[in-house]
Design a protein around this motif. Structure first.
Motif, mmCIF file in Angstrom:
data_model
loop_
_atom_site.group_PDB
_atom_site.id
_atom_site.type_symbol
_atom_site.label_atom_id
_atom_site.label_comp_id
_atom_site.label_asym_id
_atom_site.label_seq_id
_atom_site.Cartn_x
_atom_site.Cartn_y
_atom_site.Cartn_z
ATOM 1 N N ILE A 1 0.788 -1.247 0.001
ATOM 2 C CA ILE A 1 -0.308 -0.232 0.346
ATOM 3 C C ILE A 1 0.883 1.533 -0.440
ATOM 4 O O ILE A 1 1.861 1.327 0.775
ATOM 5 N N SER A 2 0.984 2.162 -1.229
ATOM 6 C CA SER A 2 1.709 3.703 -0.403
ATOM 7 C C SER A 2 0.249 4.427 -0.305
ATOM 8 O O SER A 2 1.230 5.440 -0.045
ATOM 9 N N GLU A 3 -0.604 4.311 0.229
ATOM 10 C CA GLU A 3 -1.478 5.209 0.289
ATOM 11 C C GLU A 3 -2.912 4.917 1.271
ATOM 12 O O GLU A 3 -3.357 4.109 0.651
ATOM 13 N N GLY A 4 -3.260 5.553 2.180
ATOM 14 C CA GLY A 4 -4.254 4.931 2.451
ATOM 15 C C GLY A 4 -4.540 3.284 3.350
ATOM 16 O O GLY A 4 -3.505 3.081 4.162
ATOM 17 N N ARG A 5 -5.284 2.356 2.737
ATOM 18 C CA ARG A 5 -6.071 1.163 3.644
ATOM 19 C C ARG A 5 -6.454 0.382 2.093
ATOM 20 O O ARG A 5 -6.809 1.190 1.438
ATOM 21 N N PHE A 6 -7.304 -0.775 2.732
ATOM 22 C CA PHE A 6 -8.174 -1.414 1.612
ATOM 23 C C PHE A 6 -9.029 -1.040 2.656
ATOM 24 O O PHE A 6 -9.274 -0.609 2.906
ATOM 25 N N ILE A 7 -9.715 -1.377 1.539
ATOM 26 C CA ILE A 7 -11.452 -1.527 1.863
ATOM 27 C C ILE A 7 -11.892 -2.808 3.060
ATOM 28 O O ILE A 7 -11.634 -3.683 3.682
ATOM 29 N N TYR A 8 -12.418 -1.641 4.248
ATOM 30 C CA TYR A 8 -12.542 -2.118 5.004
ATOM 31 C C TYR A 8 -14.553 -2.714 5.188
ATOM 32 O O TYR A 8 -14.869 -2.852 4.170
ATOM 33 N N LYS A 9 -14.745 -4.317 5.424
ATOM 34 C CA LYS A 9 -15.762 -5.100 5.649
ATOM 35 C C LYS A 9 -17.580 -3.880 5.279
ATOM 36 O O LYS A 9 -17.372 -3.017 6.271
ATOM 37 N N GLY A 10 -18.047 -3.850 4.686
ATOM 38 C CA GLY A 10 -19.089 -3.407 4.330
ATOM 39 C C GLY A 10 -18.809 -2.022 3.802
ATOM 40 O O GLY A 10 -20.600 -1.346 3.264
ATOM 41 N N GLU A 11 -17.703 -1.394 3.259
ATOM 42 C CA GLU A 11 -17.754 -0.479 2.479
ATOM 43 C C GLU A 11 -17.859 -0.603 1.274
ATOM 44 O O GLU A 11 -16.776 -0.552 0.457
ATOM 45 N N THR A 12 -19.024 -0.113 0.964
ATOM 46 C CA THR A 12 -19.256 -0.942 -0.639
ATOM 47 C C THR A 12 -19.098 0.266 -1.561
ATOM 48 O O THR A 12 -19.452 0.295 -2.231
ATOM 49 N N GLU A 13 -19.157 1.688 -0.972
ATOM 50 C CA GLU A 13 -18.769 2.764 -1.502
ATOM 51 C C GLU A 13 -17.375 3.331 -1.181
ATOM 52 O O GLU A 13 -17.018 4.294 -1.694
ATOM 53 N N PHE A 14 -16.700 2.146 -1.112
ATOM 54 C CA PHE A 14 -15.208 2.480 -1.434
ATOM 55 C C PHE A 14 -14.642 2.008 -1.821
ATOM 56 O O PHE A 14 -15.733 0.344 -2.583
ATOM 57 N N CYS A 15 -13.944 2.603 -3.073
ATOM 58 C CA CYS A 15 -12.172 1.710 -3.716
ATOM 59 C C CYS A 15 -10.955 1.965 -2.984
ATOM 60 O O CYS A 15 -10.821 2.648 -2.811
ATOM 61 N N VAL A 16 -9.943 0.915 -3.824
ATOM 62 C CA VAL A 16 -9.117 1.266 -3.935
ATOM 63 C C VAL A 16 -8.070 0.755 -4.902
ATOM 64 O O VAL A 16 -8.578 -0.059 -5.915
ATOM 65 N N LEU A 17 -7.270 2.115 -5.508
ATOM 66 C CA LEU A 17 -6.636 1.881 -6.638
ATOM 67 C C LEU A 17 -5.371 1.213 -6.945
ATOM 68 O O LEU A 17 -5.187 1.169 -5.948
ATOM 69 N N ASP A 18 -5.394 0.742 -8.342
ATOM 70 C CA ASP A 18 -3.420 0.516 -8.009
ATOM 71 C C ASP A 18 -2.566 1.753 -8.806
ATOM 72 O O ASP A 18 -3.725 3.099 -8.699
ATOM 73 N N GLU A 19 -1.537 2.296 -8.343
ATOM 74 C CA GLU A 19 -1.095 3.336 -8.456
ATOM 75 C C GLU A 19 -1.196 3.640 -9.811
ATOM 76 O O GLU A 19 -1.234 5.418 -9.790
ATOM 77 N N TRP A 20 -0.943 3.275 -10.561
ATOM 78 C CA TRP A 20 -1.278 3.913 -12.233
ATOM 79 C C TRP A 20 -2.584 4.512 -12.323
ATOM 80 O O TRP A 20 -2.328 5.378 -13.395
ATOM 81 N N ILE A 21 -3.288 4.024 -11.849
ATOM 82 C CA ILE A 21 -5.068 4.176 -12.007
ATOM 83 C C ILE A 21 -4.603 5.910 -10.856
ATOM 84 O O ILE A 21 -5.441 6.509 -11.715
ATOM 85 N N ALA A 22 -4.814 5.641 -10.072
ATOM 86 C CA ALA A 22 -4.013 6.815 -8.913
ATOM 87 C C ALA A 22 -3.634 7.755 -9.532
ATOM 88 O O ALA A 22 -3.993 9.188 -9.518
ATOM 89 N N ASP A 23 -2.202 7.552 -10.096
ATOM 90 C CA ASP A 23 -1.533 8.485 -10.555
ATOM 91 C C ASP A 23 -2.324 9.101 -12.375
ATOM 92 O O ASP A 23 -2.267 10.764 -12.672
ATOM 93 N N ARG A 24 -2.593 8.752 -13.050
ATOM 94 C CA ARG A 24 -4.053 9.900 -13.959
ATOM 95 C C ARG A 24 -5.159 10.568 -13.519
ATOM 96 O O ARG A 24 -5.634 11.241 -13.693
ATOM 97 N N PHE A 25 -6.126 9.679 -12.483
ATOM 98 C CA PHE A 25 -6.474 10.644 -11.762
ATOM 99 C C PHE A 25 -6.743 11.323 -10.769
ATOM 100 O O PHE A 25 -6.541 12.774 -11.462
#
Ligand SMILES: Nc1ncnc2c1ncn2[C@@H]1O[C@H](COP(=O)(O)OP(=O)(O)OP(=O)(O)O)[C@@H](O)[C@H]1O
Ligand SMILES: [Mg+2]
Lengths: 371, 230
Positions: A97-121
């Motif tokens: 993990i380079s930033e933040g954390r993985f999604i916790y249980k029940g967090e259906t409105e959350f997502c985790v990006l990979d670095e490549w996508i994070a860099d572009r968005f």
């Protein structure tokens, strides 16, 4: 010697890298063909027997889908793989993990990006907490970024060519190389199709045998899935690397042979140049054996000095290579260095002993007459 | 035989019996020595004269255990040298025979002192340095100890070679034209060294072209076409 150290360095570094994929993780995946991807013969229910086979391991099913996403703030849109899984994924696969954390249980409105996508968005960084929209099969959804992962396939991409023994697996991995976003999926419906699962086997249980028994069970149930332990993949890659270093080792032997012929010629000439001196020594009371041992000793001192000098030079060259070209440190393993010096000294001795014997057997008077 | 020194009290030190030496030079046979008989007593100074190519060096090499005769027997101090193996031959050369070569045969990269030390080193003796220095002083080279052969004149090199032959206190000194290439003054100096050694009781065999030098010997032999005459 530098070559040897560089090769050994690759292996040492490789194993360190490879361990990060998770040696206790078993992957179960559909055999990649179009039919499987559309009809989905593997369903949520199947995770039950998989878990049984893994003797109570931690399991996370996954489902992959193509999706388009957008960051409304900067109007950036991207196409990527959307990986639906459970929060357990983060407990099974070693995450980088380079930033933040993985999604916790029940967090259906959350997502985790990979670095490549994070860099572009979010090129200005700080993706955590930002929002983005994705258009997947279920329609448009609004997601908040929980974390950013370093590309989990980076290590594998680097070494996959070496996995000779598992080319089907390699193909699979390449398909998964799409840049991806992780979200929590719904796996409550027993007949919901899935594309596979990752399983962390319990401590003290062998990942490889677990993978085998899952594979067997899949076959019995006539499911087109393959199961493989990541440790097995690591082994294959290491074996591939061994093969490569062995080929390099052969080259070494050829180099050694050529060198030894050179050494032989040189020492022949060098000793011939000293016939006069040796003849004088013989007439003044040196025995044959003393002549041979004198030459041998001189040669040994020379080879050993040369050997240690070579180690020094090799370290220098290794350091240069490391700073300029390599991403790993050359490993100067003591036994390999000893072998190199020993071989050098041995060859030198072999190349000396014959000409030395010849020189010692010659008639000194004849040599002195000519000289 | 004296067990400690390996030396005996044989009156005859060197004994050649029917010695022949034939060299095969291509298809040509060179008879360098033809039926040589010689007895040398301890303490003798024998001069050998003869024209070039008469076999003088060949004879001396055989006496010095550097070469084997084609035929005949050579007894050194009563022992037949034909029965010697490499170790015995080397030992005899090293401890009991001092050889002064026609062409000196010094090691060019070593100093005078190191050259003279050589036989002592192979004999495994102690006090090498001082013995070698003493020998060089005896031949008048006390001031040239650390010179290399290239830095010495011909006469000086010859004297280094003589010092190397006498340093081990051998039973016999065999000298191949030690005054050959030297002018008469230097030659006289060198002859004085031999004279002194002779007076100290050393057995010496000396090859020379110079009749004046030859007169110094207790016995004068002439070698002619491979044959010896008194
Ligand atoms: N190794 C050899 N092979 C062939 N012929 C040889 C060899 N050594 C000596 N001869 C020949 O034997 C003969 C005697 O040689 P030797 O060197 O004993 O002569 P010498 O009396 O010492 O001559 P000089 O006074 O010139 O030194 C010569 O004809 C020489 O050419
Ligand atoms: Mg001669």
């Amino acid at each position: 010697m530098t070559i040897m150290a560089v090769l050994s360095g690759i292996k040492v570094q490789m194993y360190e890298d490879l361990k990060q994929v998770g040696l206790d993780v078993v992957n179960v995946q559909l055999v990649p063909n179009l039919e499987n991807l559309f009809i989905g013969p593997l369903v949520t229910e199947d995770t039950q027997w998989m878990q049984e086979q893994s003797k109570g391991g931690l399991l996370a099913p996954f489902r992959a889908d193509m999706a388009v996403g957008a960051n409304l703030e900067n109007q950036q849109t991207l196409e990527f793989l959307i990986l639906e899984t459970t929060h357990e994924w983060g407990n099974i696969v070693p995450l980088n993990i380079s930033e933040g954390r993985f999604i916790y249980k029940g967090e259906t409105e959350f997502c985790v990006l990979d670095e490549w996508i994070a860099d572009r968005f979010f090129p200005e960084g700080n993706a955590v907490g930002k929002e983005l929209f994705i258009n997947a099969s279920e329609g448009i959804r609004n997601l908040t970024v929980a974390g950013v992962l370093k590309d989990p396939f980076e290590v594998r991409k680097k070494f996959d060519e070496l996995d000779f023994a598992g080319s089907a697996r390699s193909t699979l991995n390449r398909m998964l190389e799409f840049k991806s976003i992780y979200i929590l999926g719904d796996f409550s419906e027993p007949h919901e199709p899935i594309h596979g699962a990752v399983i962390k086997v319990p401590k003290d249980i062998d990942a490889l045998s677990t993978a085998k028994s899952i594979q067997k069970e899949a076959k019995r149930r006539d499911l087109p899935a393959i199961a493989w332990a990541r440790s097995q993949w690591v082994d294959n890659v290491m074996r591939g690397a061994d093969l490569t270093t062995q080929v390099a080792g052969m080259l070494w032997i050829v180099v050694l042979l050529v060198t030894s012929v050179m050494i032989l010629t040189i020492s022949l000439v060098a000793i011939r140049e000293r016939y006069y001196e040796l003849a004088v020594r013989r007439t003044e009371g040196a025995r044959r054996l003393q002549i041979v041992s004198q030459l041998l000793l001189e040669n040994m001192i020379l080879s050993l000095t040369g050997g240690f000098l070579a180690i020094g030079l090799a370290h220098g060259a290794g350091y240069l290579l490391e700073t300029r070209y390599l991403s790993w440190s050359p490993a100067f393993l003591p036994h390999e260095m000893a072998l190199a010096i020993g071989l050098g000294a041995g060859l030198g001795a072999l190349a000396t002993i014959l000409p030395a014997y010849r020189a010692a057997s010659l008639d000194p008077v004849k040599i002195l007459r000519i000289a | 035989m004296n067990k400690k020194t390996g030396k005996t009290n044989n009156r005859i030190l060197l004994h050649l019996n029917g010695i022949r030496k034939t060299y095969q030079d291509g298809i040509l046979k060179v008879h360098a020595l033809k039926d040589i008989n010689l007895e040398a007593e301890r303490g003798e100074l024998i001069s050998i004269m003869g024209p070039s190519g008469s076999g003088k060096s060949t004879l001396l090499h055989i006496l010095g255990c550097l070469d084997h005769p084609t035929q005949g027997q050579y007894y050194f101090d009563g022992e037949n040298t034909a029965t010697f193996d490499d170790r015995q031959l080397t030992l005899t050369r090293n401890k009991r025979i001092g050889f002064v070569f026609q062409s000196f045969n010094l090691l060019h990269r070593e100093t005078a002192l190191e050259n003279v030390s050589l036989p002592l080193m192979y004999a495994g003796e102690s006090g090498i340095q001082s013995k070698a220095q003493e020998a060089l002083e005896k031949v008048g080279l006390g001031a040239r100890l650390n010179h290399r052969p290239g830095q010495l004149s011909g006469g000086e090199q010859q004297r280094v070679a003589i010092a190397r032959a006498m340093v081990k206190k051998p039973d016999v000194i065999l000298a191949d034209e030690p005054t050959g290439n030297l002018d008469s003054q230097v030659g006289k100096n060198i002859m004085r060294v031999f004279q002194q050694m002779h007076e100290e009781g050393m057995t010496i065999i000396l090859i020379t072209h110079n009749p004046e030098v030859a007169q110094l010997g207790t016995r004068l032999l002439k070698l002619h076409d491979g044959q010896l005459e008194e």
